[in-house]
Design a protein around this motif. Structure first.
Motif, PDB file in Angstrom:
ATOM      1  N   UNK A  74      -2.938  -7.892   3.189  1.00 44.28           N
ATOM      2  CA  UNK A  74      -2.500  -6.883   2.228  1.00 44.28           C
ATOM      3  C   UNK A  74      -0.992  -6.696   2.284  1.00 44.28           C
ATOM      4  N   UNK A  75      -0.377  -6.542   1.110  1.00 42.05           N
ATOM      5  CA  UNK A  75       1.064  -6.296   1.024  1.00 42.05           C
ATOM      6  C   UNK A  75       1.363  -5.467  -0.204  1.00 42.05           C
ATOM      7  N   UNK A  76       2.369  -4.617  -0.104  1.00 41.84           N
ATOM      8  CA  UNK A  76       2.774  -3.802  -1.246  1.00 41.84           C
ATOM      9  C   UNK A  76       3.536  -4.619  -2.270  1.00 41.84           C
ATOM     10  N   UNK A  77       4.187  -5.691  -1.835  1.00 40.54           N
ATOM     11  CA  UNK A  77       5.011  -6.513  -2.733  1.00 40.54           C
ATOM     12  C   UNK A  77       4.913  -7.965  -2.289  1.00 40.54           C
ATOM     13  N   UNK A  98       0.225 -13.776 -10.855  1.00 36.26           N
ATOM     14  CA  UNK A  98      -0.454 -12.576 -11.334  1.00 36.26           C
ATOM     15  C   UNK A  98      -1.902 -12.910 -11.702  1.00 36.26           C
ATOM     16  N   UNK A  99      -2.822 -12.070 -11.250  1.00 33.75           N
ATOM     17  CA  UNK A  99      -4.213 -12.118 -11.692  1.00 33.75           C
ATOM     18  C   UNK A  99      -4.398 -10.900 -12.600  1.00 33.75           C
ATOM     19  N   UNK A 100      -4.430 -11.092 -13.912  1.00 35.94           N
ATOM     20  CA  UNK A 100      -4.377  -9.967 -14.848  1.00 35.94           C
ATOM     21  C   UNK A 100      -5.365  -8.849 -14.523  1.00 35.94           C
ATOM     22  N   UNK A 101      -4.819  -7.672 -14.371  1.00 35.14           N
ATOM     23  CA  UNK A 101      -5.631  -6.494 -14.125  1.00 35.14           C
ATOM     24  C   UNK A 101      -6.133  -6.336 -12.711  1.00 35.14           C
ATOM     25  N   UNK A 102      -5.920  -7.346 -11.844  1.00 35.28           N
ATOM     26  CA  UNK A 102      -6.489  -7.307 -10.502  1.00 35.28           C
ATOM     27  C   UNK A 102      -5.444  -7.199  -9.400  1.00 35.28           C
ATOM     28  N   UNK A 103      -4.322  -7.929  -9.550  1.00 33.88           N
ATOM     29  CA  UNK A 103      -3.308  -7.916  -8.510  1.00 33.88           C
ATOM     30  C   UNK A 103      -2.461  -9.170  -8.565  1.00 33.88           C
ATOM     31  N   UNK A 104      -1.791  -9.460  -7.471  1.00 37.70           N
ATOM     32  CA  UNK A 104      -0.886 -10.605  -7.412  1.00 37.70           C
ATOM     33  C   UNK A 104      -0.999 -11.253  -6.038  1.00 37.70           C
ATOM     34  N   UNK A 105      -0.951 -12.584  -5.996  1.00 39.95           N
ATOM     35  CA  UNK A 105      -1.065 -13.271  -4.716  1.00 39.95           C
ATOM     36  C   UNK A 105       0.045 -14.307  -4.559  1.00 39.95           C
ATOM     37  N   UNK A 121      -2.441  -5.598  -4.118  1.00 43.77           N
ATOM     38  CA  UNK A 121      -3.543  -4.992  -4.865  1.00 43.77           C
ATOM     39  C   UNK A 121      -3.091  -4.418  -6.192  1.00 43.77           C
ATOM     40  N   UNK A 122      -3.922  -4.648  -7.204  1.00 44.62           N
ATOM     41  CA  UNK A 122      -3.816  -3.975  -8.489  1.00 44.62           C
ATOM     42  C   UNK A 122      -5.131  -3.272  -8.718  1.00 44.62           C
ATOM     43  N   UNK A 123      -5.935  -3.799  -9.645  1.00 45.42           N
ATOM     44  CA  UNK A 123      -7.268  -3.251  -9.856  1.00 45.42           C
ATOM     45  C   UNK A 123      -8.220  -3.555  -8.724  1.00 45.42           C
ATOM     46  N   UNK A 124      -7.940  -4.607  -7.966  1.00 45.00           N
ATOM     47  CA  UNK A 124      -8.783  -4.995  -6.832  1.00 45.00           C
ATOM     48  C   UNK A 124      -8.005  -4.810  -5.534  1.00 45.00           C
TER      49      UNK A 124
END
Length: 254
Positions: A74-77, A98-105, A121-124
């Motif tokens: 997990x990371x904030x950025x 970007x994973x639309x609506x879910x977050x970024x990896x 984390x975004x939506x997930x």
């Protein structure tokens, strides 16, 4: 034990790169009772246990050409972590994406060759189940340079560590910067285990589960062994060669 609060720097996702999604579903479904949901347009799907997400799975890619499990932290950025990793001698394999609506990896490699990823984390927020039977319960890095790896990851995530309680064992037990739950550790290289992060799944009986892996066409790399203060652990590979571990945890003391 991996915790579901997903504090920064703690494991919050695992993904399998598979040579055959249907065969992977058959193997892990038979072993853990997982079911694979319909893959998305990019071929990525979700393994679920009793309706809850327990892992991701997708086809092999140019960046991930060999079957393997990848631990995400997990990371904030994610972009900031990627830049810090490069400054510290690591490499960015993919992303930030970007994973639309879910977050970024972002997928990374540490200076000792260990592959891992970061999930912003975004939506997930992360997996829907961890720390239970048939789910991720521990993450462990096998590395040829334990002090160097520890410096690298401390710089990225601020991890706290302590030496193993087992005399003569080179092992650093890890916890997030702002949490007390120990989620895994760093250890030296084992001749039969790949350098890198090894996911551990909790089971009720490591001996029986190891026999089941063998019956399903997997390989036993390290037979079940009792690890003081942790439990009984076996290291295995699925039929395509992706390595993982089974952990029969020691009963918690009252």
């Amino acid at each position: 034990m991996v915790s579901s609060d997903f504090r920064p720097g703690s494991p919050n996702w695992i993904g399998l790169g598979s040579a055959d999604l249907a065969e992977s579903e058959l193997f892990y479904g038979s072993l853990f009772g997982w079911e694979l949901g319909p893959p998305g347009p990019n071929g990525y799907g979700l393994f679920r246990s009793a309706g809850r997400t327990v892992a991701g799975v997708g086809p092999l890619t140019e960046a991930e050409p060999l079957p393997a499990w990848t631990v995400h932290f997990a990371a904030a950025d994610a972009a900031r972590v990627a830049a810090a990793a490069e400054r510290s001698g690591g490499a960015v394999r993919v992303g930030p994406t970007e994973v639309p609506g879910q977050g970024r990896f972002v997928q990374l490699t540490d200076p000792t060759g260990g592959r891992f990823a970061v999930w912003e984390a975004g939506g997930t927020a992360g997996l829907e189940v961890v720390g239970e039977r048939g789910a991720l319960c521990r993450a462990e890095l096998h590395t040829s340079d334990l002090p160097g790896a520890l410096r690298f990851y401390r710089g990225l995530f601020g991890w706290r560590s302590r030496d193993s309680d087992v005399p003569g064992v080179e092992y650093a037990v890890l916890r997030p910067a702002d949490g007390e739950e120990e989620f895994g550790g760093l250890t030296g290289v084992h001749p039969r285990v790949d350098v890198g992060w090894l996911v551990h799944f909790a089971v009720a009986d490591a001996l029986l589960a190891t026999d089941e892996v063998r019956r399903l066409g997997g390989s036993v790399l390290v037979p079940p062994e009792q690890v003081p203060t942790v439990g009984r652990i076996a290291v295995l590979a699925d039929p395509f060669g992706a390595q993982f571990a089974l952990l029969e945890p020691e009963p918690r003391r009252p």
